[in-house]
Enzyme design. Sequence first.
Site, PDB file in Angstrom:
ATOM      1  N   GLU A 426       0.677  -1.162  -0.177  1.00 40.74           N
ATOM      2  CA  GLU A 426       0.150  -0.118   0.038  1.00 40.74           C
ATOM      3  C   GLU A 426       0.846   1.325  -0.040  1.00 40.74           C
ATOM      4  O   GLU A 426       0.544   2.136   0.585  1.00 40.74           O
ATOM      5  CB  GLU A 426      -0.938   0.207   1.211  1.00 40.74           C
ATOM      6  CG  GLU A 426      -2.159  -0.716   1.122  1.00 40.74           C
ATOM      7  CD  GLU A 426      -2.757  -0.395  -0.278  1.00 40.74           C
ATOM      8  OE1 GLU A 426      -3.213  -1.600  -0.937  1.00 40.74           O
ATOM      9  OE2 GLU A 426      -3.004   0.641  -0.599  1.00 40.74           O
TER      10      GLU A 426
HETATM   11  C1  LIG Z   1       2.491  -9.639   0.420  1.00 37.23           C
HETATM   12  C2  LIG Z   1       2.434  -8.683  -0.630  1.00 37.23           C
HETATM   13  C3  LIG Z   1       0.888  -8.435  -0.998  1.00 37.23           C
HETATM   14  C4  LIG Z   1       0.685  -7.384  -1.982  1.00 37.23           C
HETATM   15  N1  LIG Z   1      -0.550  -7.124  -2.293  1.00 37.23           N
HETATM   16  C5  LIG Z   1      -0.471  -6.361  -3.599  1.00 37.23           C
HETATM   17  C6  LIG Z   1      -1.983  -5.994  -4.079  1.00 37.23           C
HETATM   18  O1  LIG Z   1      -3.178  -6.649  -3.666  1.00 37.23           O
HETATM   19  N2  LIG Z   1      -2.119  -5.269  -5.056  1.00 37.23           N
HETATM   20  C7  LIG Z   1      -0.924  -4.544  -5.643  1.00 37.23           C
HETATM   21  O2  LIG Z   1      -1.167  -3.934  -6.672  1.00 37.23           O
HETATM   22  N3  LIG Z   1       0.185  -4.847  -5.281  1.00 37.23           N
HETATM   23  C8  LIG Z   1       0.462  -5.608  -4.108  1.00 37.23           C
HETATM   24  N4  LIG Z   1       1.502  -5.698  -3.409  1.00 37.23           N
HETATM   25  C9  LIG Z   1       2.752  -4.853  -3.946  1.00 37.23           C
HETATM   26  C10 LIG Z   1       3.257  -3.920  -3.090  1.00 37.23           C
HETATM   27  O3  LIG Z   1       2.314  -2.822  -2.995  1.00 37.23           O
HETATM   28  C11 LIG Z   1       4.639  -3.396  -3.518  1.00 37.23           C
HETATM   29  O4  LIG Z   1       5.497  -4.488  -3.340  1.00 37.23           O
HETATM   30  C12 LIG Z   1       5.019  -2.119  -3.274  1.00 37.23           C
HETATM   31  O5  LIG Z   1       4.182  -0.779  -3.497  1.00 37.23           O
HETATM   32  C13 LIG Z   1       6.500  -1.663  -3.354  1.00 37.23           C
HETATM   33  O6  LIG Z   1       6.912  -1.954  -4.648  1.00 37.23           O
HETATM   34  P1  LIG Z   1       8.122  -2.728  -4.984  1.00 37.23           P
HETATM   35  O7  LIG Z   1       7.873  -4.006  -4.301  1.00 37.23           O
HETATM   36  O8  LIG Z   1       8.385  -2.881  -6.409  1.00 37.23           O
HETATM   37  O9  LIG Z   1       9.385  -2.041  -4.519  1.00 37.23           O
HETATM   38  P2  LIG Z   1      10.043  -0.818  -5.106  1.00 37.23           P
HETATM   39  O10 LIG Z   1       9.243   0.106  -5.592  1.00 37.23           O
HETATM   40  O11 LIG Z   1      11.051  -1.578  -5.867  1.00 37.23           O
HETATM   41  O12 LIG Z   1      10.957  -0.073  -3.563  1.00 37.23           O
HETATM   42  C14 LIG Z   1      12.196  -0.742  -3.354  1.00 37.23           C
HETATM   43  C15 LIG Z   1      12.642   0.578  -2.408  1.00 37.23           C
HETATM   44  O13 LIG Z   1      12.640   1.709  -2.739  1.00 37.23           O
HETATM   45  C16 LIG Z   1      11.972   2.636  -2.107  1.00 37.23           C
HETATM   46  N5  LIG Z   1      11.694   3.454  -3.290  1.00 37.23           N
HETATM   47  C17 LIG Z   1      11.173   3.295  -4.295  1.00 37.23           C
HETATM   48  N6  LIG Z   1      11.033   4.479  -5.126  1.00 37.23           N
HETATM   49  C18 LIG Z   1      11.261   5.316  -4.166  1.00 37.23           C
HETATM   50  C19 LIG Z   1      11.232   6.843  -3.998  1.00 37.23           C
HETATM   51  N7  LIG Z   1      10.723   7.373  -5.029  1.00 37.23           N
HETATM   52  N8  LIG Z   1      11.845   7.680  -3.179  1.00 37.23           N
HETATM   53  C20 LIG Z   1      12.366   6.791  -1.980  1.00 37.23           C
HETATM   54  N9  LIG Z   1      12.406   5.535  -2.133  1.00 37.23           N
HETATM   55  C21 LIG Z   1      11.867   4.887  -2.921  1.00 37.23           C
HETATM   56  C22 LIG Z   1      10.878   1.795  -1.475  1.00 37.23           C
HETATM   57  O14 LIG Z   1      10.571   2.528  -0.334  1.00 37.23           O
HETATM   58  C23 LIG Z   1      11.384   0.552  -1.061  1.00 37.23           C
HETATM   59  O15 LIG Z   1      12.330   0.499   0.443  1.00 37.23           O
HETATM   60  C24 LIG Z   1       1.973  -6.568  -2.813  1.00 37.23           C
HETATM   61  C25 LIG Z   1       3.069  -6.930  -2.173  1.00 37.23           C
HETATM   62  C26 LIG Z   1       3.406  -7.901  -1.237  1.00 37.23           C
HETATM   63  C27 LIG Z   1       4.847  -8.380  -0.920  1.00 37.23           C
END
Ligand SMILES: Cc1cc2nc3c(=O)[nH]c(=O)nc-3n(C[C@H](O)[C@H](O)[C@H](O)COP(=O)(O)OP(=O)(O)OC[C@H]3O[C@@H](n4cnc5c(N)ncnc54)[C@H](O)[C@@H]3O)c2cc1C
Length: 582
Positions: A426
């Site tokens: 989220e």
């Molecule tokens: C168990 C689980 C359930 C989920 N359920 C859903 C769901 O129902 N629907 C859905 O659509 N998604 C879902 N997600 C996805 C979840 O919302 C994302 O994993 C999350 O938004 C982070 O994206 P990412 O994993 O690609 O990490 P990334 O975006 O790659 O981030 C990696 C790190 O970099 C940091 N970062 C990235 N961009 C920036 C920035 N601009 N400035 C500073 N820091 C930054 C982040 O804070 C994080 O620490 C789920 C994930 C999991 C693991």
Amino acid sequence: MPYVAPTAEQRFVLDCIADLPGLAARPAFANAAPDIVDAVLAEAGKLAANVFAPLNSIGDKAHARLADGVVTLPPGFIEAYELYIEGGWAGLGVPESHGGQGMPFALVVAVQEQLTSANMAFALCMMLSQGAIEALAAHASPELQDRYLSKLVTGEWTGTMNLTEPSAGSDVGALKSRAEPCVDGSYRIKGTKIYITWGEHDAAENIVHLVLARLPDAPAGTKGISLFLCPKFLPDGARNDLRCVGVEHKLGIHASPTCTMSFGDNDACVGYLVGAEGAGMRAMFTMMNNARVQVGLQGVAVAEAATQHAVAFARQRVQSAKFGGGRNAVRIIEHADVRRTLMTCRALTEATRALVYLNAAAVDRAHSGDSTGLADLLTPISKAWATDVGVDVASMALQVFGGMGYVEETGAAQFLRDARIAPIYEGTNGIQALDLVGRKLAQDGGAHWQEVFAQIGDTIADLGVDADLAGLAPWLDDALAATRSATLWLTGNNNPDDVAAGATPYLRMMGVTLGGWLLARQALVAAAQLKAGTGDPAFLKAKINTARFYAEQILPQVGALSGPVTRGAAMLYALSEDDLAA
Ligand SMILES: Cc1cc2nc3c(=O)[nH]c(=O)nc-3n(C[C@H](O)[C@H](O)[C@H](O)COP(=O)(O)OP(=O)(O)OC[C@H]3O[C@@H](n4cnc5c(N)ncnc54)[C@H](O)[C@@H]3O)c2cc1C
């Protein structure tokens, strides 16, 4: 050590922080009469304790499993879901015009807290469906609402949100899923979504997927994104061209199927537009804002369950004599250090609960005519601070068990494993902090944080004239002063790197300060009730002492965060990437 729903505490916070009576005076929430609220909390508490909680460990061990495209839930989950439907819980917060019971979100959140404390992985299913209902009620055409809302509201169907793709996580604007318009007004959706919570399962007849995708001529970034409803089964009963192609193995919430979803493998995935073309992010934000408050609530819920569990253990486990207190071993709850841990767990749980309920009530007020400003300001703080607290409290509670916490058999480890996702999904907590400093502080010229700080000032004044509570005032005053200076520094700073560098410690500062304020407000109400001879004296005295503990032991952290907020970005880049990797 069974979970017991903290209904008296929930009711107290609903009344004196969320002002539930004030909400019930509004026509939209007239159903929330006091006796109904009590009955709802009591019945949901039974469902949580008697049905959801016994499945928590079963789900953790059995996992949701995928075989031949079918996701099978752990034993007992389908039967429990049927009880949830029979109780009418899915429609609790849905307006009566859509077939629900028209209760305020603040009460929905209290019920959802109970279900989540009992079984976070399972309660996620309900949380996602509530968000889908809200998005459809706000943005879908009357035809789509007629076709899909009623069965979501009964709970016969469940909902999902599909944003994330392999190269589009925090950066939702980078998503690549496509939507081709068809002559019949529907669309053909094609793409892969990852990490989709409850994306496939065998508890509901149909699953309503809300999917973000791009039209062929859409501009790049978030402006080019539209929202589509893709049902698992089409209105004629045929299976839509979408499927679950994988379920993740993960640290916690094992009973929640986290699915990789493939849409349109045969170019035949039917989607229906929700809202206008290109307005998908707006519609999805309706769902995400609800979900962000509810994810913050997950932190509260796990903190509550883990604290109850740790207190019960600490009252039984006998180990060591008291420090300087002879040779007789005592129950560990008698040791000062264990008491510190338990008091910290309790105070943080109550502080975050108050914040999330206040936030939910602000959402209700915004839905019934007030400005959205307070809800907008509080949402990133609730989401990020409460989920950090959920992890911290689950970890502290595990510590109380010693080695028995680290091994799996007591369940303390499951709380920590389950809690750990909440700061990630989220919108990660880092993204929430950027939202707070980048958008929310500036909204309406800063009117909303100024209003909140003015209210904290009023509480400090009220504390000052109460002989029993005056001792809390200086702690809250110091925290407010530090938070105000940090806010002025951030809002007056034109260097985006420096502002971004201070975002996470600033969000924590805000969270800790607001928590102290809301506990102090409860202490004032408790003191007044004690004087008036109303309420349960033991409960009211505990409220006052918890607020005192928080003021003296936790609020001083706020001052220490001033430096990290205002030192700027230079030090964060003082080591080069190569230095970091060396
Ligand atoms: C168990 C689980 C359930 C989920 N359920 C859903 C769901 O129902 N629907 C859905 O659509 N998604 C879902 N997600 C996805 C979840 O919302 C994302 O994993 C999350 O938004 C982070 O994206 P990412 O994993 O690609 O990490 P990334 O975006 O790659 O981030 C990696 C790190 O970099 C940091 N970062 C990235 N961009 C920036 C920035 N601009 N400035 C500073 N820091 C930054 C982040 O804070 C994080 O620490 C789920 C994930 C999991 C693991």
